[in-house]
Design an enzyme around this catalytic site. Structure first.
Site, short mmCIF file in Angstrom:
data_model
loop_
_atom_site.label_atom_id
_atom_site.label_comp_id
_atom_site.label_asym_id
_atom_site.label_seq_id
_atom_site.Cartn_x
_atom_site.Cartn_y
_atom_site.Cartn_z
N GLY A 111 29.85 54.19 25.15
CA GLY A 111 31.15 54.83 24.94
C GLY A 111 31.73 54.46 23.59
N THR A 115 36.95 50.79 24.16
CA THR A 115 37.22 51.34 25.49
C THR A 115 37.06 50.30 26.61
OG1 THR A 115 34.94 52.18 25.50
CG2 THR A 115 36.68 53.73 24.93
N GLY A 116 36.64 49.08 26.27
CA GLY A 116 36.60 48.02 27.28
C GLY A 116 35.23 47.70 27.83
N GLU A 338 52.68 69.61 3.48
CA GLU A 338 53.00 69.28 4.87
C GLU A 338 53.72 70.44 5.57
OE1 GLU A 338 51.64 66.82 6.20
OE2 GLU A 338 50.95 65.91 4.33
N HIS A 341 51.17 72.83 6.88
CA HIS A 341 50.64 72.40 8.18
C HIS A 341 51.63 72.73 9.30
CE1 HIS A 341 47.12 70.44 6.64
NE2 HIS A 341 47.78 69.50 5.98
#
Length: 503
Positions: A111, A115-116, A338, A341
């Protein structure tokens, strides 16, 4: 020195001394020096052995995980359930024996970073009451041939001896970043990496699930596609468990875990933070809570407010605010960029803009903050095209007002190109369903250019119809450096209304 090397040396030295005496040389000084050298060698060996023992003790202590359970890990309910099921084979001996089940030898956790995966391996050791021995893939990489293979042997030997010493029935050997040593082997080359991998495969084949202590190997990687097929086959890594980025429910769980030791204001809504942190990993969410506490400390407050959490999300996503001073001309260009966008985003997805800012963060001279988006894992062609048009909006706005682009569009183009690749891989382009290996680079480049050209044209037509919004928004943005989403939408709606009336 090897065992045979010592035997040869012990045999050669007396022969050499006898030969020197035979030819009439005085061997007393030679004998005296030999004794001194032997004594120094033994003393040095004793010190080295003691140092290695102390180092091994320190490593053993550092490898012992802190008290950690699966309840302390948030956002991975599916992965935890799958891992617990695999670990039950290590615990429920009698039940699995009745059904003729072979206990698993290896579990691969894959993963994205943060994520642990390492936390889950430590929790697995607590869940099974096992000895936990860990190492990183880089620890096995050496320029000297055979060192990596020797360290693999020592790792498994250490796990068995520690389990026996502590009176435990099982041990978990965890290798982080296993892709460093487990990468695909290149034919015709004899590399140190290959020897280390071969030794790891041999150790895994030598694990007998019926013997005590039982050894379970766990490994983590975020590049599974690089691993050698011999490592991934059943009988070695039997289970491949994906530890993915948390969904909204998972993010909420993780935020609550890291908020336990932090004083939050009553008005704080962690639900809102969970919405704003789409695609954040567990490590990033922990950083958000930590940075929010730092912002509260800077303000001299004893509680963390919603604004601190909002600033923390921006910092983790974009970086810290910069003190770089820009010229007025550069700020105007950034403002138009910006706004390009923002206008594209609001027209294609109404209500999506939360704020337009000129304050530099990280490498960005300005940014558009978007409102929380819905959890979405399937994307249509129209949706991806709208996201590409939003990414192209900044460069198109610069072309409209300056006749050319700047280097500020580089990251936007990278995002756009990655989204075009996603469309190609999903068969959403005119090329249809393709295999990249069977398609020439020229065909891919031609299709990419056609898509980008078409979407750039559509973005320009969209923004040209709202040119006056750029002019109206520019003055506010240059003066206050921020433009709220509500202010921006009000001006855009007024302009859209005028357009409808003139039509």
């Amino acid at each position: 020195m090897s065992k045979y090397g010592k035997e040869i040396l012990i045999g050669v030295i007396p022969v050499v001394i006898a030969f020197l005496a035979f030819i009439g040389l005085n061997v007393v000084p030679v004998l005296f020096m030999s004794v001194i050298v032997a004594a120094l060698f033994l003393m040095n060996r004793a010190r080295t052995g003691a140092g290695m023992g102390a180092t091994a003790d320190r490593k053993a202590k550092s490898r012992t995980p802190s008290y950690l359970t699966f309840d302390d890990i948030g956002g991975q309910d599916r992965a935890k359930h799958e891992l617990k099921e695999a670990l039950d084979f290590l615990i429920k001996h009698e039940e699995i024996k009745k059904l003729g089940i072979r206990p698993l030898k290896g579990i691969l956790l894959e993963g994205p970073p943060g994520t642990g995966k390492t936390l889950m391996a430590k929790a697995a050791a607590h869940y099974t009451n096992s000895v936990f021995v860990s190492a990183s893939g880089s620890e096995f990489v050496e320029m000297y041939v055979g060192v990596g293979a020797s360290r693999v042997r020592d790792l498994f030997k250490d796990a068995r001896s520690r389990a026996q010493k502590e009176g435990k029935d099982s041990a978990i050997v965890f290798i982080d970043e296993i892709d460093v040593i487990g990468g695909k082997r290149a034919g015709g080359q004899h590399r140190e990496y290959d020897q280390t991998l071969n030794q790891l495969l041999t150790e895994m084949d030598g694990i007998h699930t019926a013997e005590t202590p039982r050894i379970l190997i766990m490994a983590a990687t975020n590049r599974k596609e690089m691993l050698d097929s011999a490592l991934l086959r059943p009988g070695r890594f039997d289970r491949h468990i994906t530890v993915d980025l948390p969904d909204r429910k998972g993010r909420m769980h993780i935020l609550n875990i890291h908020a336990k030791n932090k004083p939050l204001a009553e008005e704080v809504l962690l639900d809102r933070v969970a919405d704003e942190t789409f695609q954040f990993s567990g490590a990033q969410l922990e950083s958000v809570m930590n940075e929010a506490a730092i912002y509260a400390l800077r303000d001299g407050l004893e509680i963390i407010g919603q604004k601190h959490l909002s600033l923390a999300v921006d910092k983790v996503m974009l970086g810290e605010k910069s003190d770089r001073e820009s010229t007025r001309e550069e700020k105007e260009r950034v403002a138009y960029h910006e706004l390009g966008h923002a206008i594209a985003a609001e027209l294609l997805n109404p209500g999506s803009v939360s704020q337009v800012a000129l304050s530099p963060r990280g490498q960005a001279l300005g940014y558009v903050r978007h409102n929380p988006q819905k959890e979405q894992y399937l994307y249509t062609k129209e949706y991806i095209e709208s996201k590409i048009m939003v990414a192209l909006g900044g460069a198109v706005a610069e072309e409209m007002f300056y006749g050319g682009r700047s280097t500020g569009s580089r990251n936007d183009f990278e995002q756009a190109i990655n989204m075009v690749k996603t469309m190609m891989d999903a068969g959403l382009t005119r090329l249809g369903i393709i295999d990249r290996e069977m398609t020439t680079k020229e065909e891919l480049m031609k299709e990419n250019a056609a898509i980008m050209e078409d979407l750039t044209r559509r973005t320009r037509e969209l923004l040209e119809r709202h040119r006056t919004v750029f002019i109206q928004s520019l003055d506010i943005l240059m003066g206050e450096e921020t433009l709220s989403g509500d202010q921006f939408r009000h001006m855009l709606q007024e302009q859209t209304g005028l357009l409808h009336e003139s039509a």
